[in-house]
Write a protein that holds these residues in place. Structure first.
Motif, PDB file in Angstrom:
ATOM      1  N   MET A  10       0.843  -1.189   0.000  1.00  0.00           N
ATOM      2  CA  MET A  10       0.000   0.000   0.000  1.00  0.00           C
ATOM      3  C   MET A  10       0.890   1.255   0.000  1.00  0.00           C
ATOM      4  N   LYS A  14       1.071   2.118  -7.066  1.00  0.00           N
ATOM      5  CA  LYS A  14       0.466   1.301  -8.137  1.00  0.00           C
ATOM      6  C   LYS A  14      -0.626   2.077  -8.874  1.00  0.00           C
ATOM      7  N   ASP A  33      -8.924  -2.585  -7.080  1.00  0.00           N
ATOM      8  CA  ASP A  33      -9.842  -2.218  -5.998  1.00  0.00           C
ATOM      9  C   ASP A  33     -11.051  -1.498  -6.542  1.00  0.00           C
ATOM     10  N   ARG A  57     -10.589 -11.655  -0.152  1.00  0.00           N
ATOM     11  CA  ARG A  57      -9.531 -12.278  -0.967  1.00  0.00           C
ATOM     12  C   ARG A  57     -10.113 -13.201  -2.055  1.00  0.00           C
ATOM     13  N   GLY A  79      -2.466  -4.190  -2.632  1.00  0.00           N
ATOM     14  CA  GLY A  79      -1.199  -4.562  -2.011  1.00  0.00           C
ATOM     15  C   GLY A  79      -1.105  -6.023  -1.613  1.00  0.00           C
ATOM     16  N   GLY A  80      -2.266  -6.650  -1.368  1.00  0.00           N
ATOM     17  CA  GLY A  80      -2.254  -8.054  -0.946  1.00  0.00           C
ATOM     18  C   GLY A  80      -2.463  -9.046  -2.074  1.00  0.00           C
ATOM     19  N   ARG A 118      -8.075   2.466   3.897  1.00  0.00           N
ATOM     20  CA  ARG A 118      -7.408   1.144   3.874  1.00  0.00           C
ATOM     21  C   ARG A 118      -7.760   0.400   5.159  1.00  0.00           C
ATOM     22  N   PRO A 119      -8.656  -0.588   5.063  1.00  0.00           N
ATOM     23  CA  PRO A 119      -9.145  -1.288   6.263  1.00  0.00           C
ATOM     24  C   PRO A 119      -8.026  -1.826   7.156  1.00  0.00           C
ATOM     25  N   LEU A 120      -6.927  -2.247   6.533  1.00  0.00           N
ATOM     26  CA  LEU A 120      -5.844  -2.860   7.328  1.00  0.00           C
ATOM     27  C   LEU A 120      -5.022  -1.817   8.082  1.00  0.00           C
ATOM     28  N   ARG A 140       5.459 -10.349   2.922  1.00  0.00           N
ATOM     29  CA  ARG A 140       5.035 -10.228   1.532  1.00  0.00           C
ATOM     30  C   ARG A 140       6.178 -10.133   0.522  1.00  0.00           C
TER      31      ARG A 140
END
Ligand SMILES: Nc1ncnc2c1ncn2[C@@H]1O[C@H](COP(=O)(O)OP(=O)(O)O)[C@@H](O)[C@H]1O
Ligand SMILES: O=C(O)C1=C[C@@H](OP(=O)(O)O)[C@@H](O)[C@H](O)C1
Ligand SMILES: [Mg+2]
Length: 175
Positions: A10, A14, A33, A57, A79-80, A118-120, A140
């Motif tokens: 993140m 990108k 997204d 996911r 990002g994931g 960004r939830p994370l 990662r």
């Protein structure tokens, strides 16, 4: 036929670089997204809340497979995205993968002011944020490092830097 996947943590750039590169090279730009939000009529945050990360996911993988059929496209992944299922292997089989590499310090500076959607990250204090970034990169980077290309993404802070980064990416991909 061109199909480029931008991957990286993140805040690595990108979406920013993908949009600018698409404009310069007359390619279609897809932000995964954004595509997910359009197809499900829900935000990434709502999907995380309603379906938890596992559910997000699954959706992310299915939507990746949809956009990976587009041609003459540059796709800004989440990002994931590379870190779940066989998504990284799948992208390497469908096009050119580019890892946007930036230091934890640069990512921290960018994400400190861009956590809200960004939830994370949204509930993390600044003190916690650096730990989250460093821990995530440890987990990662083995996935990101499977990309065909590595691109230094530390210069994206203004129009001129973005324009120069587009030229560097063009040189990287066209050589
Ligand atoms: N319009 C802009 N002008 C200047 N800097 C920007 C702009 N948009 C994004 N950035 C910078 O680029 C960073 C990366 O943002 P983004 O492209 O959303 O990354 P990603 O999609 O990898 O999460 C932002 O945190 C910000 O510092
Ligand atoms: O790193 C991650 O797991 C995520 C990154 C986000 O995309 P960006 O990298 O564009 O912020 C988005 O897919 C979601 O919040 C999860
Ligand atoms: Mg993005």
């Amino acid at each position: 036929m061109k199909r480029i996947f931008l991957i990286g943590y993140m805040g690595s750039g990108k979406t920013t670089l993908g949009k600018a590169y698409a404009r310069a090279m007359q390619l279609q730009f897809i932000d995964l997204d954004w595509y997910i939000e359009e197809r499900f009529h829900k935000t990434v945050q709502e999907l995380f809340e309603e379906r938890k990360e596992d559910g997000f996911r699954e959706i992310e993988r299915n939507m990746l497979h949809e956009v990976a059929e587009f041609e003459d496209v540059i796709i800004a992944c989440g990002g994931g995205t590379p870190c779940f299922f066989d998504n990284m292997e799948y992208m390497n089989g469908k096009g050119e993968t580019v890892f946007l590499d930036a230091s934890p310090e640069v990512l921290f500076r960018r994400l400190k002011i861009a956590k809200s959607k960004r939830p994370l990250l949204m509930d993390k204090s600044d003190e916690e944020l650096m730990d989250v970034i460093q821990n995530a990169l440890r987990i990662r980077t083995p996935f990101y490092s499977q990309a065909k290309y590595v691109f230094n993404a530390e210069s994206l802070e203004d129009r001129e830097q973005i324009s120069c980064s587009v030229q560097r990416l063009k040189t990287l991909l066209l050589n």
